[in-house]
Write a protein that holds these residues in place. Structure first.
Motif, short mmCIF file in Angstrom:
data_model
loop_
_atom_site.label_atom_id
_atom_site.label_comp_id
_atom_site.label_asym_id
_atom_site.label_seq_id
_atom_site.Cartn_x
_atom_site.Cartn_y
_atom_site.Cartn_z
N MET A 134 31.95 26.12 48.99
CA MET A 134 32.97 26.74 48.13
C MET A 134 34.30 26.80 48.89
N PRO A 135 35.40 26.34 48.30
CA PRO A 135 36.68 26.33 49.01
C PRO A 135 37.13 27.70 49.50
N LEU A 136 36.97 28.73 48.68
CA LEU A 136 37.38 30.09 49.06
C LEU A 136 36.19 31.04 48.98
N THR A 137 36.16 32.01 49.89
CA THR A 137 35.10 33.01 49.85
C THR A 137 35.37 34.01 48.74
N ASP A 138 34.38 34.80 48.40
CA ASP A 138 34.56 35.84 47.39
C ASP A 138 35.64 36.83 47.81
N ASP A 139 35.68 37.16 49.11
CA ASP A 139 36.70 38.10 49.60
C ASP A 139 38.10 37.52 49.45
N GLN A 140 38.26 36.23 49.75
CA GLN A 140 39.56 35.60 49.61
C GLN A 140 40.00 35.54 48.14
N LEU A 141 39.05 35.22 47.26
CA LEU A 141 39.38 35.19 45.83
C LEU A 141 39.80 36.56 45.33
N ALA A 142 39.11 37.60 45.79
CA ALA A 142 39.46 38.97 45.39
C ALA A 142 40.84 39.35 45.91
N GLU A 143 41.16 38.91 47.13
CA GLU A 143 42.47 39.19 47.71
C GLU A 143 43.58 38.50 46.92
N ILE A 144 43.32 37.28 46.47
CA ILE A 144 44.30 36.54 45.68
C ILE A 144 44.53 37.24 44.34
N GLU A 145 43.45 37.61 43.68
CA GLU A 145 43.58 38.26 42.38
C GLU A 145 44.33 39.58 42.50
N ALA A 146 44.07 40.31 43.59
CA ALA A 146 44.76 41.58 43.80
C ALA A 146 46.25 41.36 44.01
N ALA A 147 46.60 40.32 44.77
CA ALA A 147 48.01 40.03 45.02
C ALA A 147 48.73 39.61 43.74
N ARG A 148 48.09 38.81 42.92
CA ARG A 148 48.72 38.34 41.69
C ARG A 148 48.79 39.44 40.65
N ALA A 149 47.93 40.45 40.77
CA ALA A 149 47.90 41.54 39.79
C ALA A 149 48.94 42.61 40.08
#
Length: 301
Positions: A1-16
């Motif tokens: 998987m290109p990004l870990t679950d933690d990284q995906l959560a961090e991205i979503e939090a930043a965009r939100a």
């Protein structure tokens, strides 16, 4: 998987949680911020930050050339003038910072572009993941018979299967030995900085790469070109799609004058003049080497 679950959560939090700002923003680039674009089997490119837009290029140029230019050229026309005449400084006013995950052998080719700031994941401090680039069958090709740096025909059948099996088994075996050598689980073993030397060049690494637009265009001109190695070309193409949205006027000029343009030698100009005059020009009487002539013919027939 290109990004870990933690990284995906961090991205979503930043965009939100967007923040108000007085700085110039490029709407086309805002849509790319933080999002990871998959590349190859485990890699990605994502925009971490950027500075400037088309207007920043124009602003810098008018500081350089004087306010009078605004009366004679619109913004797009000025940008095209700058690109056409190789006035590079205004393009340096824009910068982009990327997070890239890529195979080590691609990174070693990429790092030849020394006009950027780079910070790479350190295998001295951390243990690399068991992730390797394994080409798709249509990316397995023999050596070109006319280009020492290029690929020839795609491997087929048993030969393709044989090569794929070697790539997979060698990568797995090297990583197993890497893990077995590490100082962990009560074993004295080797330090990480030493154990890493046994890893194959197709293992994935990551880095932050920050570059100005002028030098990014140079990177894209070489690496997004159809003659570039496939594995770095797909990264360049992913970046090019982002740049096109970020600075559309500058990218349009870049496509026209750099990607779609041709630089001719004095001999090339002379051959064109002779052809236009009706002369039958061949490689033997052109004054060009065989390599130069082949490249000339690819463009002009």
């Amino acid at each position: 998987m290109p990004l870990t679950d933690d990284q995906l959560a961090e991205i979503e939090a930043a965009r939100a949680t967007p923040q108000p700002t007085l700085r110039a923003v490029a709407p086309g680039m805002e849509q790319h911020l933080y999002k990871a674009v998959p590349v190859l089997d485990h890699g990605f490119v994502r925009v971490i930050d950027y500075m400037g837009d088309d207007a920043a290029i124009v602003q810098a140029a008018r500081v350089s050339y004087g306010a009078g230019t605004k009366k004679t050229r619109d913004d797009s026309g000025l940008i095209r003038y700058l690109m056409r005449h190789w006035h590079s400084t205004p393009f340096e006013m824009c910068e982009i910072k990327l997070h890239v995950k890529l195979p080590v052998f691609v990174a070693r080719q990429w790092i030849r572009h020394r006009t950027a700031n780079v910070n790479e994941y350190s295998a001295r401090y951390s243990i690399l993941d068991r992730e390797f680039y394994i080409p798709e069958p249509d990316a397995l090709a023999a050596q070109s018979t006319v280009n020492n740096q290029g690929r020839g025909e795609v491997l087929q059948g048993e030969e393709a299967a044989r090569v794929l099996e070697i790539l997979k088994s060698d990568a797995g075996r090297a990583y197993n030995n890497y893990e077995a050598m590490l100082s962990q689980d009560g074993q004295q073993g080797l330090a990480r900085e030493l154990a890493r030397m046994n890893l194959p060049a197709n293992i994935y690494t990551q880095w932050y790469w920050k570059v100005d637009l002028h030098n990014l265009f140079h990177f894209l001109r070489l690496r997004a070109d159809e003659h570039a190695q496939y594995e770095i070309r797909v990264y360049a193409q992913a970046i090019a799609d982002m740049v096109k949205d970020w600075v559309p006027a500058a990218y349009g000029a870049f496509e026209d004058y750099r990607m779609g343009g041709v630089a001719l030698s004095a001999k090339g100009v002379e051959v064109l003049k002779r052809r236009l005059a009706g002369e039958d020009v061949t490689q033997e009487n052109s004054g060009m080497s065989k390599g130069e002539w082949r490249e000339f013919v690819e463009v002009f027939g």
